[in-house]
Motif scaffolding. Structure first.
Motif, mmCIF file in Angstrom:
data_model
loop_
_atom_site.group_PDB
_atom_site.id
_atom_site.type_symbol
_atom_site.label_atom_id
_atom_site.label_comp_id
_atom_site.label_asym_id
_atom_site.label_seq_id
_atom_site.Cartn_x
_atom_site.Cartn_y
_atom_site.Cartn_z
ATOM 1 N N SER A 1 0.834 -1.204 0.000
ATOM 2 C CA SER A 1 0.000 0.000 0.000
ATOM 3 C C SER A 1 0.870 1.256 0.000
ATOM 4 O O SER A 1 0.596 2.213 -0.719
ATOM 5 C CB SER A 1 -0.914 -0.014 1.222
ATOM 6 N N THR A 2 1.939 1.242 0.786
ATOM 7 C CA THR A 2 2.844 2.391 0.851
ATOM 8 C C THR A 2 3.513 2.619 -0.496
ATOM 9 O O THR A 2 3.614 3.760 -0.959
ATOM 10 C CB THR A 2 3.915 2.172 1.944
ATOM 11 N N ARG A 3 3.950 1.535 -1.153
ATOM 12 C CA ARG A 3 4.577 1.683 -2.475
ATOM 13 C C ARG A 3 3.589 2.241 -3.493
ATOM 14 O O ARG A 3 3.933 3.113 -4.293
ATOM 15 C CB ARG A 3 5.135 0.338 -2.944
ATOM 16 N N LEU A 4 2.344 1.761 -3.470
ATOM 17 C CA LEU A 4 1.325 2.281 -4.395
ATOM 18 C C LEU A 4 1.052 3.756 -4.123
ATOM 19 O O LEU A 4 0.928 4.552 -5.057
ATOM 20 C CB LEU A 4 0.029 1.479 -4.292
ATOM 21 N N ASN A 5 0.940 4.115 -2.857
ATOM 22 C CA ASN A 5 0.690 5.514 -2.512
ATOM 23 C C ASN A 5 1.856 6.399 -2.934
ATOM 24 O O ASN A 5 1.654 7.501 -3.447
ATOM 25 C CB ASN A 5 0.419 5.665 -1.020
ATOM 26 N N HIS A 6 3.063 5.909 -2.735
ATOM 27 C CA HIS A 6 4.222 6.699 -3.149
ATOM 28 C C HIS A 6 4.243 6.858 -4.664
ATOM 29 O O HIS A 6 4.483 7.952 -5.174
ATOM 30 C CB HIS A 6 5.518 6.055 -2.666
#
Length: 143
Positions: free
Chosen positions: A13-18
Protein backbone atom coordinates in the motif's frame (compact mmCIF):
# COMPACT_ATOMS: atom_id res chain seq x y z
CA UNK A 1 -4.13 -13.10 7.98
CA UNK A 2 -0.66 -13.73 9.35
CA UNK A 3 1.47 -10.98 10.81
CA UNK A 4 3.84 -11.22 7.82
CA UNK A 5 0.93 -10.88 5.37
CA UNK A 6 -0.35 -7.86 7.30
CA UNK A 7 2.99 -6.06 7.06
CA UNK A 8 3.42 -7.05 3.40
CA UNK A 9 0.01 -5.48 2.66
CA UNK A 10 1.13 -2.26 4.38
CA UNK A 11 4.39 -2.22 2.37
CA UNK A 12 2.48 -2.75 -0.89
CA UNK A 13 0.00 0.00 0.00
CA UNK A 14 2.84 2.39 0.85
CA UNK A 15 4.58 1.68 -2.47
CA UNK A 16 1.33 2.28 -4.40
CA UNK A 17 0.69 5.51 -2.51
CA UNK A 18 4.22 6.70 -3.15
CA UNK A 19 3.90 5.90 -6.83
CA UNK A 20 0.60 7.84 -6.89
CA UNK A 21 2.47 10.78 -5.34
CA UNK A 22 5.00 10.60 -8.16
CA UNK A 23 2.16 10.62 -10.71
CA UNK A 24 0.56 13.62 -8.95
CA UNK A 25 3.82 15.56 -9.22
CA UNK A 26 4.33 14.61 -12.85
CA UNK A 27 0.81 15.79 -13.72
CA UNK A 28 0.81 19.00 -11.66
CA UNK A 29 1.73 21.20 -14.63
CA UNK A 30 -0.80 19.61 -16.99
CA UNK A 31 -0.32 16.49 -19.06
CA UNK A 32 2.39 14.00 -18.22
CA UNK A 33 5.26 14.60 -20.64
CA UNK A 34 7.07 11.72 -22.41
CA UNK A 35 10.20 12.12 -20.22
CA UNK A 36 8.04 12.05 -17.09
CA UNK A 37 6.14 9.01 -18.34
CA UNK A 38 9.39 7.18 -19.04
CA UNK A 39 10.55 7.88 -15.48
CA UNK A 40 7.15 6.85 -14.09
CA UNK A 41 7.40 3.54 -15.94
CA UNK A 42 10.80 2.97 -14.32
CA UNK A 43 9.39 3.79 -10.89
CA UNK A 44 6.41 1.49 -11.48
CA UNK A 45 8.85 -1.36 -12.01
CA UNK A 46 10.94 -0.29 -8.99
CA UNK A 47 7.85 -0.30 -6.77
CA UNK A 48 6.46 -3.47 -8.37
CA UNK A 49 3.26 -1.71 -9.49
CA UNK A 50 1.09 -3.95 -11.64
CA UNK A 51 -0.15 -2.73 -15.04
CA UNK A 52 -3.69 -2.64 -13.64
CA UNK A 53 -2.63 -0.57 -10.64
CA UNK A 54 -0.56 1.68 -12.91
CA UNK A 55 -3.61 2.45 -15.06
CA UNK A 56 -5.82 2.97 -11.98
CA UNK A 57 -3.32 5.39 -10.45
CA UNK A 58 -2.93 7.32 -13.71
CA UNK A 59 -6.73 7.74 -13.82
CA UNK A 60 -6.94 9.26 -10.33
CA UNK A 61 -3.62 9.65 -8.46
CA UNK A 62 -5.18 12.04 -5.92
CA UNK A 63 -7.30 9.20 -4.50
CA UNK A 64 -4.17 7.70 -2.89
CA UNK A 65 -3.20 9.34 0.44
CA UNK A 66 0.33 10.15 1.56
CA UNK A 67 1.43 7.88 4.43
CA UNK A 68 4.08 8.80 6.99
CA UNK A 69 7.15 6.57 6.86
CA UNK A 70 9.04 5.68 10.01
CA UNK A 71 12.50 5.11 8.53
CA UNK A 72 14.38 8.35 7.83
CA UNK A 73 16.38 6.80 4.99
CA UNK A 74 13.21 5.59 3.28
CA UNK A 75 11.57 9.03 3.69
CA UNK A 76 14.62 10.63 2.07
CA UNK A 77 14.63 8.05 -0.71
CA UNK A 78 10.94 8.71 -1.44
CA UNK A 79 11.54 12.45 -1.36
CA UNK A 80 14.50 11.99 -3.72
CA UNK A 81 12.23 10.07 -6.11
CA UNK A 82 9.73 12.92 -6.01
CA UNK A 83 12.46 15.45 -6.70
CA UNK A 84 13.65 13.42 -9.70
CA UNK A 85 10.14 13.65 -11.16
CA UNK A 86 9.98 17.38 -10.50
CA UNK A 87 13.38 18.06 -12.03
CA UNK A 88 12.86 15.95 -15.15
CA UNK A 89 12.43 19.30 -16.93
CA UNK A 90 15.33 20.86 -14.96
CA UNK A 91 13.16 23.23 -12.93
CA UNK A 92 10.74 23.37 -10.03
CA UNK A 93 7.81 25.73 -10.33
CA UNK A 94 5.90 27.17 -7.34
CA UNK A 95 3.08 24.60 -7.57
CA UNK A 96 5.58 21.72 -7.59
CA UNK A 97 7.49 23.25 -4.69
CA UNK A 98 4.28 23.63 -2.67
CA UNK A 99 3.23 20.06 -3.40
CA UNK A 100 6.60 18.47 -2.70
CA UNK A 101 6.81 20.28 0.66
CA UNK A 102 3.32 19.03 1.45
CA UNK A 103 4.39 15.48 0.53
CA UNK A 104 7.55 15.76 2.64
CA UNK A 105 5.39 16.62 5.65
CA UNK A 106 3.03 13.80 4.74
CA UNK A 107 5.98 11.40 4.63
CA UNK A 108 6.75 12.33 8.25
CA UNK A 109 9.11 15.32 8.16
CA UNK A 110 8.28 18.34 10.34
CA UNK A 111 7.36 21.57 8.52
CA UNK A 112 10.73 23.05 9.42
CA UNK A 113 12.71 19.96 8.37
CA UNK A 114 10.73 19.68 5.11
CA UNK A 115 11.55 23.31 4.27
CA UNK A 116 15.24 22.81 5.10
CA UNK A 117 15.53 19.60 3.08
CA UNK A 118 13.71 21.19 0.15
CA UNK A 119 16.04 24.22 0.11
CA UNK A 120 19.14 21.99 0.23
CA UNK A 121 17.69 19.70 -2.43
CA UNK A 122 16.97 22.65 -4.71
CA UNK A 123 20.61 23.71 -4.47
CA UNK A 124 21.76 20.25 -5.52
CA UNK A 125 19.18 19.63 -8.23
CA UNK A 126 19.63 23.12 -9.68
CA UNK A 127 23.43 22.83 -9.42
CA UNK A 128 23.64 25.96 -7.29
CA UNK A 129 26.31 24.90 -4.86
CA UNK A 130 29.75 26.26 -4.15
CA UNK A 131 33.05 24.62 -4.90
CA UNK A 132 33.61 24.27 -1.15
CA UNK A 133 30.38 22.29 -0.85
CA UNK A 134 31.31 20.15 -3.83
CA UNK A 135 34.76 19.47 -2.40
CA UNK A 136 33.33 18.58 1.02
CA UNK A 137 30.78 16.25 -0.55
CA UNK A 138 33.31 14.52 -2.81
CA UNK A 139 35.88 14.11 -0.05
CA UNK A 140 33.40 12.89 2.57
CA UNK A 141 32.63 9.23 3.19
CA UNK A 142 29.13 9.14 1.62
CA UNK A 143 29.73 5.81 -0.13
Amino acid sequence: MSREDFFENIRNSTRLNHFANLVNLAAIDGDIKPDEEKLLKRFSRKFDVSEEAYDRILENPASFPVHAINLKTQRLEYLFDLLRIVYVDNEMDKAEEFLIKKYAVGLGFSEHKAKTILEKSKLLFENKFSFEFYQLFIESDHN
